[in-house]
Design an enzyme around this catalytic site. Structure first.
Site, PDB file in Angstrom:
ATOM      1  N   CYS A 129      69.719 -40.008 -63.325  1.00  0.00           N
ATOM      2  CA  CYS A 129      69.852 -41.462 -63.382  1.00  0.00           C
ATOM      3  C   CYS A 129      71.327 -41.842 -63.514  1.00  0.00           C
ATOM      4  O   CYS A 129      72.087 -41.220 -64.248  1.00  0.00           O
ATOM      5  CB  CYS A 129      69.085 -42.098 -64.526  1.00  0.00           C
ATOM      6  SG  CYS A 129      67.332 -41.769 -64.480  1.00  0.00           S
ATOM      7  N   ARG A 152      73.211 -38.734 -58.887  1.00  0.00           N
ATOM      8  CA  ARG A 152      72.557 -38.504 -60.182  1.00  0.00           C
ATOM      9  C   ARG A 152      71.040 -38.662 -60.120  1.00  0.00           C
ATOM     10  O   ARG A 152      70.339 -38.367 -61.102  1.00  0.00           O
ATOM     11  CB  ARG A 152      73.127 -39.463 -61.229  1.00  0.00           C
ATOM     12  CG  ARG A 152      74.605 -39.319 -61.447  1.00  0.00           C
ATOM     13  CD  ARG A 152      75.093 -40.305 -62.471  1.00  0.00           C
ATOM     14  NE  ARG A 152      74.582 -40.005 -63.782  1.00  0.00           N
ATOM     15  CZ  ARG A 152      75.167 -39.202 -64.663  1.00  0.00           C
ATOM     16  NH1 ARG A 152      76.306 -38.625 -64.346  1.00  0.00           N
ATOM     17  NH2 ARG A 152      74.645 -38.989 -65.837  1.00  0.00           N
ATOM     18  N   TRP A 178      66.253 -40.798 -61.446  1.00  0.00           N
ATOM     19  CA  TRP A 178      65.627 -39.480 -61.298  1.00  0.00           C
ATOM     20  C   TRP A 178      64.449 -39.500 -62.267  1.00  0.00           C
ATOM     21  O   TRP A 178      64.626 -39.549 -63.479  1.00  0.00           O
ATOM     22  CB  TRP A 178      66.606 -38.372 -61.664  1.00  0.00           C
ATOM     23  CG  TRP A 178      66.071 -36.998 -61.373  1.00  0.00           C
ATOM     24  CD1 TRP A 178      66.100 -36.338 -60.189  1.00  0.00           C
ATOM     25  CD2 TRP A 178      65.426 -36.124 -62.307  1.00  0.00           C
ATOM     26  NE1 TRP A 178      65.511 -35.101 -60.335  1.00  0.00           N
ATOM     27  CE2 TRP A 178      65.087 -34.949 -61.617  1.00  0.00           C
ATOM     28  CE3 TRP A 178      65.087 -36.222 -63.655  1.00  0.00           C
ATOM     29  CZ2 TRP A 178      64.442 -33.875 -62.213  1.00  0.00           C
ATOM     30  CZ3 TRP A 178      64.436 -35.155 -64.257  1.00  0.00           C
ATOM     31  CH2 TRP A 178      64.124 -33.993 -63.536  1.00  0.00           C
ATOM     32  N   ASN A 233      69.641 -44.131 -68.888  1.00  0.00           N
ATOM     33  CA  ASN A 233      69.718 -42.735 -68.445  1.00  0.00           C
ATOM     34  C   ASN A 233      69.439 -41.863 -69.666  1.00  0.00           C
ATOM     35  O   ASN A 233      70.137 -41.984 -70.667  1.00  0.00           O
ATOM     36  CB  ASN A 233      71.115 -42.462 -67.882  1.00  0.00           C
ATOM     37  CG  ASN A 233      71.434 -40.980 -67.722  1.00  0.00           C
ATOM     38  OD1 ASN A 233      72.564 -40.566 -67.878  1.00  0.00           O
ATOM     39  ND2 ASN A 233      70.449 -40.175 -67.418  1.00  0.00           N
ATOM     40  N   GLY A 234      68.415 -41.012 -69.582  1.00  0.00           N
ATOM     41  CA  GLY A 234      68.090 -40.136 -70.708  1.00  0.00           C
ATOM     42  C   GLY A 234      66.595 -40.128 -70.955  1.00  0.00           C
ATOM     43  O   GLY A 234      65.810 -40.490 -70.068  1.00  0.00           O
ATOM     44  N   GLU A 261      72.291 -16.563 -56.245  1.00  0.00           N
ATOM     45  CA  GLU A 261      72.927 -17.830 -55.874  1.00  0.00           C
ATOM     46  C   GLU A 261      72.592 -18.193 -54.412  1.00  0.00           C
ATOM     47  O   GLU A 261      72.305 -19.354 -54.102  1.00  0.00           O
ATOM     48  CB  GLU A 261      74.442 -17.719 -56.090  1.00  0.00           C
ATOM     49  CG  GLU A 261      75.265 -18.910 -55.640  1.00  0.00           C
ATOM     50  CD  GLU A 261      74.919 -20.231 -56.326  1.00  0.00           C
ATOM     51  OE1 GLU A 261      74.136 -20.235 -57.294  1.00  0.00           O
ATOM     52  OE2 GLU A 261      75.414 -21.260 -55.876  1.00  0.00           O
ATOM     53  N   LYS A 309      70.651 -21.573 -53.289  1.00  0.00           N
ATOM     54  CA  LYS A 309      71.209 -22.534 -52.319  1.00  0.00           C
ATOM     55  C   LYS A 309      70.184 -22.821 -51.235  1.00  0.00           C
ATOM     56  O   LYS A 309      69.953 -23.959 -50.883  1.00  0.00           O
ATOM     57  CB  LYS A 309      72.475 -21.984 -51.652  1.00  0.00           C
ATOM     58  CG  LYS A 309      73.821 -22.101 -52.262  1.00  0.00           C
ATOM     59  CD  LYS A 309      74.315 -23.375 -52.798  1.00  0.00           C
ATOM     60  CE  LYS A 309      73.669 -23.798 -54.079  1.00  0.00           C
ATOM     61  NZ  LYS A 309      74.396 -23.649 -55.301  1.00  0.00           N
ATOM     62  N   GLU A 330      66.934 -24.759 -52.674  1.00  0.00           N
ATOM     63  CA  GLU A 330      67.113 -26.136 -53.150  1.00  0.00           C
ATOM     64  C   GLU A 330      67.450 -27.092 -52.016  1.00  0.00           C
ATOM     65  O   GLU A 330      67.184 -28.287 -52.106  1.00  0.00           O
ATOM     66  CB  GLU A 330      68.147 -26.223 -54.269  1.00  0.00           C
ATOM     67  CG  GLU A 330      69.572 -26.000 -53.876  1.00  0.00           C
ATOM     68  CD  GLU A 330      70.556 -26.165 -55.053  1.00  0.00           C
ATOM     69  OE1 GLU A 330      70.302 -26.985 -55.940  1.00  0.00           O
ATOM     70  OE2 GLU A 330      71.580 -25.462 -55.060  1.00  0.00           O
ATOM     71  N   HIS A 353      60.579  -2.070 -57.094  1.00  0.00           N
ATOM     72  CA  HIS A 353      59.679  -2.214 -58.244  1.00  0.00           C
ATOM     73  C   HIS A 353      58.754  -3.421 -58.071  1.00  0.00           C
ATOM     74  O   HIS A 353      58.154  -3.882 -59.031  1.00  0.00           O
ATOM     75  CB  HIS A 353      60.489  -2.336 -59.538  1.00  0.00           C
ATOM     76  CG  HIS A 353      61.335  -1.122 -59.793  1.00  0.00           C
ATOM     77  ND1 HIS A 353      60.798   0.071 -60.233  1.00  0.00           N
ATOM     78  CD2 HIS A 353      62.661  -0.895 -59.614  1.00  0.00           C
ATOM     79  CE1 HIS A 353      61.773   0.969 -60.332  1.00  0.00           C
ATOM     80  NE2 HIS A 353      62.899   0.407 -59.958  1.00  0.00           N
ATOM     81  N   LYS A 391      72.237 -34.265 -59.573  1.00  0.00           N
ATOM     82  CA  LYS A 391      73.442 -33.450 -59.765  1.00  0.00           C
ATOM     83  C   LYS A 391      73.610 -33.004 -61.219  1.00  0.00           C
ATOM     84  O   LYS A 391      73.861 -31.842 -61.480  1.00  0.00           O
ATOM     85  CB  LYS A 391      74.665 -34.248 -59.316  1.00  0.00           C
ATOM     86  CG  LYS A 391      75.970 -33.496 -59.419  1.00  0.00           C
ATOM     87  CD  LYS A 391      76.074 -32.453 -58.346  1.00  0.00           C
ATOM     88  CE  LYS A 391      77.359 -31.655 -58.430  1.00  0.00           C
ATOM     89  NZ  LYS A 391      77.223 -30.383 -57.680  1.00  0.00           N
TER      90      LYS A 391
HETATM   91  O1  M6R Z   1      76.658 -29.174 -64.166  1.00  0.00           O
HETATM   92  P1  M6R Z   1      76.125 -27.788 -64.433  1.00  0.00           P
HETATM   93  O2  M6R Z   1      76.997 -26.732 -63.880  1.00  0.00           O
HETATM   94  O3  M6R Z   1      75.847 -27.563 -65.891  1.00  0.00           O
HETATM   95  O4  M6R Z   1      74.759 -27.753 -63.668  1.00  0.00           O
HETATM   96  C1  M6R Z   1      73.920 -26.632 -63.751  1.00  0.00           C
HETATM   97  C2  M6R Z   1      72.813 -26.708 -62.737  1.00  0.00           C
HETATM   98  O5  M6R Z   1      72.057 -27.855 -62.921  1.00  0.00           O
HETATM   99  C3  M6R Z   1      73.359 -26.708 -61.295  1.00  0.00           C
HETATM  100  O6  M6R Z   1      74.163 -25.609 -61.051  1.00  0.00           O
HETATM  101  C4  M6R Z   1      72.175 -26.705 -60.310  1.00  0.00           C
HETATM  102  O7  M6R Z   1      71.480 -25.507 -60.395  1.00  0.00           O
HETATM  103  C5  M6R Z   1      72.642 -26.961 -58.870  1.00  0.00           C
HETATM  104  N1  M6R Z   1      71.639 -27.725 -58.186  1.00  0.00           N
HETATM  105  C6  M6R Z   1      72.873 -25.733 -58.092  1.00  0.00           C
HETATM  106  O8  M6R Z   1      73.286 -25.979 -56.799  1.00  0.00           O
END
Ligand code: M6R
Length: 609
Positions: free
Chosen positions: A2, A27, A74, A100-101, A482, A486, A489, A505, A604
């Site tokens: 948010c 956000r 969000w 927001n929260g 990672e 990527k 997501e 395994h 984000k």
């Molecule tokens: O702002 P932060 O680095 O604490 O955020 C952590 C995760 O929320 C962030 O890396 C998230 O996994 C991204 N969507 C990855 O691309």
């Protein structure tokens, strides 16, 4: 999680709020809404979906007035719908509020208010705050906000307007970020500074348990007891061009392409050109006990967690300190063994991730010192930590983290070398070699960006694959995780990352001829082991895409596709091997026609636990 924005001044509020919401859309984008005061009436417009849906509505009915608030959501409590979209209002519709929260005790407050006859129209936790303010209001909006805050548990950044006080916004913060922007004849409030930057550079970051009253020519900040506080005004150093796409079609690709120059800038900042010494003026070494620390615990989430895993390899190999890594949401609830002798490192791009912030507080509660590795200066984790090491990635706007990840890896490599030097665990020749290798990274990253035709070919070929597996070992195991994160997501393709040694395994049972497997096989100690894993996969007819060192001709005999990265010391290879993975996820997502900067269900900064 948010974004909120508010404007009070002499101009029409709607366009200013909409521009602020555009900056904050990263956000959350489940719904958006604004409310503007016009005389004694408040006009609210709310729409489900991304900001463009609200923008289309506003072309027909833009509310007029010079005081207003806006929100991009969000969803936490209640599905994305117009009824659940912010701003929320009280029974009389004279108080409009954005949040927001999460209000954790909303259910009990709601019960009490229902009992008193309040009527609720949404499923959100937020709506209780509008009704609380209505209940407490007796001619002073700031007082009503302070009384409400004393009832609330949880995290919030709030902004409220009221037809009873048409030239006023009242804002409040506890656990969610909030910045006030001061101008001549106007004031603003927003979730982050990017939303006020085109109007002013003079800002105040509100602290927890503080509230502010903003009028065109007046601002007053007070604590929960109603005591007036002196504002600590800061100048924003950000430029507008930093938060624009700069000719690129998407923020993500802009940010991927920024990586060589960002690495160059950080190296120039951190390594003395005259002596090759690494400089970390901000780590406050003595206070953190860096030379004598017995154990390091790293906490983080998502991509930052993958960087933390690489950090463990770096710190253990170079500085010879035992390192544990934990996902912040697990760390907090597992009774971790950390104490005064442990240095806790919190890694976060945004510095606002609720679980990581809670981890920092948990660590402090157990007597540990906290060093945070952060991109956003002035963020909550930055302020909560004993010392902060900034990664200097610049604003990262695409929801999928790319350049912040490489900036985190780079800072961790530099910090590990710095610590190794301090603790006497590195030979001078090895140190010199590593500095030389680090300085070669920007040109090597640029080479990958300039030569990524094979990545595009693979993206074209495999855009419709239902599953992907990513494998790596040692320094490149975290990159396998990672790469998979990527891809899933952004493209919504199921992808798993796995340590190559673990594959037999269990995960190997998934593999068949329809299953692309990305193998990270740069030259190094585990190269031969990776080759054996590739053979095991080929025996099950898997399609192999290898990310391997340029000049390695042998690998092509074992794989369908080879993506090359330049040769570099294996410790630094994750800085290079991750780039093709970022590009692959980007191109597959574009091929599928999906929104690469704002993937579904994500935001984000995850400011709720
Ligand atoms: O702002 P932060 O680095 O604490 O955020 C952590 C995760 O929320 C962030 O890396 C998230 O996994 C991204 N969507 C990855 O691309």
């Amino acid at each position: 999680m948010c974004g909120i924005v508010g404007y009070v001044g002499r101009e029409q509020a709607t366009p200013i709020i909409m521009e602020g919401l555009r900056r904050l859309e990263y956000r959350g984008y489940d719904s958006a809404g604004i409310a503007v005061i016009n005389g004694s009436a408040v006009h609210a417009v709310r729409e489900v979906g991304k900001l463009k849906a609200l923008r289309a509505r506003l072309e027909k009915e833009a509310p007029r007035g010079t005081t207003g608030i806006g929100h991009t959501r969000w969803a936490t409590h209640g599905v994305p719908s117009v009824a659940n979209a912010h701003p929320h209002h009280d029974c009389t519709r004279s108080f409009m509020l954005v949040h927001n929260g999460i209000i954790e005790n909303y259910a009990e407050i709601k019960d009490e208010l229902l009992h008193k006859g309040h009527v609720f129209v949404s499923e959100t936790d937020t709506e209780v705050v509008a009704h609380l303010i209505e209940a407490f209001y007796s001619g002073d909006l700031l007082e009503a906000m302070l009384s409400s805050m004393r009832q609330l548990r949880g995290a919030y950044a709030l902004a409220v307007i009221s037809s009873h006080e048409p030239d006023t916004i009242v804002a409040a913060r506890c656990g969610s970020p909030l910045v006030l922007g001061f101008g001549d004849d106007f004031n603003l409030v927003a979730s982050d500074a990017s939303a006020v930057l085109s109007h002013t550079r003079r800002v105040v970051y509100l602290d927890d348990h503080q509230a502010a009253r903003l009028r065109p020519n007046e601002s007053a900040i007070s604590d929960l007891g109603g005591n007036r506080l002196e504002p600590k005004i800061k100048e924003i150093s950000l430029n507008l061009s930093d938060i624009e796409k700069g000719g690129h079609p998407h923020f993500m690709i802009k940010e991927i392409f920024e990586q060589p120059s960002l690495v160059s800038d950080v190296l120039a900042r951190r390594i003395s050109p005259a002596t090759d010494e690494i400089r970390f003026s901000e780590t406050r070494d003595a206070e953190l006990g860096l030379e004598t620390v017995k154990k390091i615990m790293i906490v983080s989430c998502g991509t930052a967690y993958h960087a933390s895993m690489v950090g463990k390899y770096y710190l253990e190999n170079l500085a010879r300190v035992p390192v544990e890594v934990d996902i912040a949401s697990e760390f907090r609830y597992r009774n971790p063994v950390v104490n005064e002798e442990t240095l806790v490192i919190a890694i976060s791009q945004s510095g606002e991730t609720a679980d990581t912030l809670a981890g920092v507080k948990e660590a402090h509660g157990r007597g540990s010192r906290v060093l945070s590795v952060i991109n956003v200066e002035g963020s909550s984790i930055d302020r909560e930590s004993d010392a902060t090491l900034y990664v200097y990635a610049g604003p990262e706007i695409a929801v999928a983290s790319t350049k912040a990840y490489t900036a985190q890896l780079l800072s961790l490599a530099l910090f590990s070398l710095y610590l190794a030097r301090k603790r006497g665990t590195i030979e001078p020749e090895t140190y010199d070699e590593m500095i030389g290798e680090l300085r070669s990274i920007p040109a090597k990253m640029q080479w990958i960006l300039d030569n990524h035709e094979t990545v595009r070919t693979c993206a074209r070929k495999f855009s419709n694959a239902p599953n992907f597996l990513y494998l790596g070992r040692s320094y490149n195991y975290p990159n396998a995780l990672e790469g998979a994160l990527k891809l899933k997501e952004l493209s919504y393709i199921h992808a798993e990352g796995c340590s190559a040694g673990e594959m037999k395994h269990g995960p190997i049972a998934l593999v068949d001829s329809t299953f692309p497997v990305i193998c990270l096989v740069p030259d190094g100690k585990v190269y031969e082991k990776m080759l054996s894993n590739i053979q095991e996969l080929r025996a099950r007819r898997a399609v192999i895409i290898a990310v391997a060192t340029e000049g390695n001709e042998d690998i092509a005999r074992h794989c369908e596709h080879v993506i090359h990265v330049p040769r570099v010391h294996e410790l630094l290879s994750p800085l290079l091997t991750v780039i093709p993975l970022q590009l692959l996820a980007y191109h597959i997502t574009i091929n599928k026609g999906l929104d690469v900067d704002q993937p579904r269900n994500l935001a984000k900064s995850v400011t709720v636990e």
